[in-house]
Design a protein around this motif. Structure first.
Motif, PDB file in Angstrom:
ATOM      1  N   LEU A  95       0.709  -1.124  -0.074  1.00 17.64           N
ATOM      2  CA  LEU A  95      -0.053   0.559   0.021  1.00 17.64           C
ATOM      3  C   LEU A  95       1.331   1.593   0.032  1.00 17.64           C
ATOM      4  O   LEU A  95       0.372   2.323  -1.264  1.00 17.64           O
ATOM      5  N   SER A  96       1.802   1.304   0.709  1.00 14.37           N
ATOM      6  CA  SER A  96       2.905   2.595   0.697  1.00 14.37           C
ATOM      7  C   SER A  96       3.600   2.289  -0.363  1.00 14.37           C
ATOM      8  O   SER A  96       3.572   4.058  -0.968  1.00 14.37           O
ATOM      9  N   PHE A  97       3.720   1.794  -1.415  1.00 14.95           N
ATOM     10  CA  PHE A  97       4.421   1.748  -2.345  1.00 14.95           C
ATOM     11  C   PHE A  97       3.817   2.116  -3.270  1.00 14.95           C
ATOM     12  O   PHE A  97       4.279   3.211  -4.296  1.00 14.95           O
ATOM     13  N   GLU A  98       2.310   1.481  -3.531  1.00  6.92           N
ATOM     14  CA  GLU A  98       1.528   1.620  -3.911  1.00  6.92           C
ATOM     15  C   GLU A  98       0.800   3.438  -4.123  1.00  6.92           C
ATOM     16  O   GLU A  98      -0.146   3.746  -5.210  1.00  6.92           O
ATOM     17  N   GLY A 155       5.900  -0.373   6.055  1.00  2.01           N
ATOM     18  CA  GLY A 155       4.736   0.480   5.448  1.00  2.01           C
ATOM     19  C   GLY A 155       3.827   0.935   6.575  1.00  2.01           C
ATOM     20  O   GLY A 155       3.930   0.317   8.000  1.00  2.01           O
ATOM     21  N   THR A 156       2.728   1.958   6.026  1.00  2.00           N
ATOM     22  CA  THR A 156       1.825   2.286   7.137  1.00  2.00           C
ATOM     23  C   THR A 156       0.102   2.247   6.148  1.00  2.00           C
ATOM     24  O   THR A 156      -0.066   2.089   5.137  1.00  2.00           O
ATOM     25  N   ILE A 157      -0.753   2.457   7.461  1.00  2.00           N
ATOM     26  CA  ILE A 157      -2.132   2.320   6.729  1.00  2.00           C
ATOM     27  C   ILE A 157      -2.324   3.518   6.042  1.00  2.00           C
ATOM     28  O   ILE A 157      -3.382   3.359   5.525  1.00  2.00           O
ATOM     29  N   GLY A 158      -1.469   4.513   6.311  1.00  2.00           N
ATOM     30  CA  GLY A 158      -1.682   5.982   5.823  1.00  2.00           C
ATOM     31  C   GLY A 158      -1.016   6.822   5.850  1.00  2.00           C
ATOM     32  O   GLY A 158      -0.254   7.003   7.090  1.00  2.00           O
ATOM     33  N   LYS A 159      -0.999   7.940   5.356  1.00  2.00           N
ATOM     34  CA  LYS A 159      -0.677   9.233   4.968  1.00  2.00           C
ATOM     35  C   LYS A 159      -0.618   9.560   6.509  1.00  2.00           C
ATOM     36  O   LYS A 159       0.556  10.674   6.983  1.00  2.00           O
ATOM     37  N   GLU A 160      -1.727   9.976   7.363  1.00  2.00           N
ATOM     38  CA  GLU A 160      -1.889  11.428   8.006  1.00  2.00           C
ATOM     39  C   GLU A 160      -1.235  10.302   9.467  1.00  2.00           C
ATOM     40  O   GLU A 160      -1.291  10.858  10.164  1.00  2.00           O
ATOM     41  N   ILE A 161      -0.964   9.527   9.300  1.00  2.00           N
ATOM     42  CA  ILE A 161      -0.279   9.055  10.428  1.00  2.00           C
ATOM     43  C   ILE A 161       1.442   9.111  10.531  1.00  2.00           C
ATOM     44  O   ILE A 161       2.219   7.882  11.586  1.00  2.00           O
ATOM     45  N   ASP A 162       1.279  10.846  10.738  1.00  2.00           N
ATOM     46  CA  ASP A 162       3.153  10.193  10.023  1.00  2.00           C
ATOM     47  C   ASP A 162       3.926  10.151  10.930  1.00  2.00           C
ATOM     48  O   ASP A 162       4.749   9.374  11.403  1.00  2.00           O
ATOM     49  N   ASN A 163       3.211  10.885  12.215  1.00  2.00           N
ATOM     50  CA  ASN A 163       4.200  10.368  13.377  1.00  2.00           C
ATOM     51  C   ASN A 163       4.292   8.862  13.889  1.00  2.00           C
ATOM     52  O   ASN A 163       4.768   9.224  14.709  1.00  2.00           O
TER      53      ASN A 163
END
Length: 222
Positions: A95-98, A155-163
């Motif tokens: 997900l993070s790559f794509e 990877g992460t589940i979404g950009k909004e959890i950057d911290n």
């Protein structure tokens, strides 16, 4: 001389089974003539290396903005879990790559099988960051070898959890340092957003090389 002999043996082994392959060399391999003579394509890469022998000294080298992110994430109740389960890591890596607009070179099952093999051979340690609702929000796979750690997959589940990603890396560094790991290699810092993320940890930038080999007629097609 030992490095050159090892390079020849690795090349001969890979050439017997693969028509095309790419190697990302450790930054200590600075003499790449051997690869040039073997007709490899060569390009420079950059990475950040952290000395993590003292977690207190490492904290002092962090950027002020990163320190604030870590403190904010701690207040949100995130916790670190070390596991052998690879499913979430594989999914979040893809997900993070794509999100960057590209297509990951392996599908979920292929990546999962690869990660499972690495875990079984004790070549990969998996860390998950879990929020207060017990959801895995970020993940990372680290390879540890001879007192050094390498940042292999994340990877992460979404950009909004950057911290959360910053906090996960920090907690991993704490864990590694407490287990006598002395060096952490971020394994790449050539993408702008990735480089800015990693440089906040105060590491020393190093130049390494990526070398690729194509056999036979494929040289004219790639």
């Amino acid at each position: 001389m030992q490095k050159n002999e090892a390079i020849i043996k690795i090349h001969q082994h890979l050439e017997q089974t693969l028509d095309f392959f790419t190697l990302k060399l450790h930054y200590t391999i600075d003499d790449i003539r051997q690869f040039k003579w073997l007709a490899y394509k060569i390009k420079p890469r950059h990475t950040f290396i952290l000395n993590i022998e003292s977690i207190e000294k490492l904290w002092d080298r962090l950027s002020n903005s990163l320190k604030r992110k870590i403190k904010d994430a701690r207040e949100q109740g995130f916790k670190l879990v070390k596991t052998t389960s690879v499913d979430e890591l594989a999914q979040q890596q893809i997900l993070s790559f794509e999100r960057t607009g590209g297509k990951f070179f392996l599908n979920f099952n292929e990546l999962k099988q690869l990660l499972e093999k690495l875990v079984q051979k004790k070549l990969l340690t998996i860390y998950y960051l879990i929020d207060k609702n017990d959801q895995i929000v970020a993940s990372r796979g680290v390879s540890i070898w001879n007192g050094k750690a390498y940042d292999i997959v994340a990877g992460t589940i979404g950009k909004e959890i950057d911290n959360a990603s910053h906090f996960l890396v920090w907690k991993i560094l704490e864990d590694l340092s407490s287990n006598n790991v002395k060096e952490f290699d971020f394994c790449g810092a050539d993408i702008e957003s990735v480089a800015f993320f990693k440089m906040q940890f105060g590491g020393e930038i190093k130049i390494s090389f990526e070398v690729s080999y194509t056999k036979g007629l494929l040289k004219f097609l790639i």
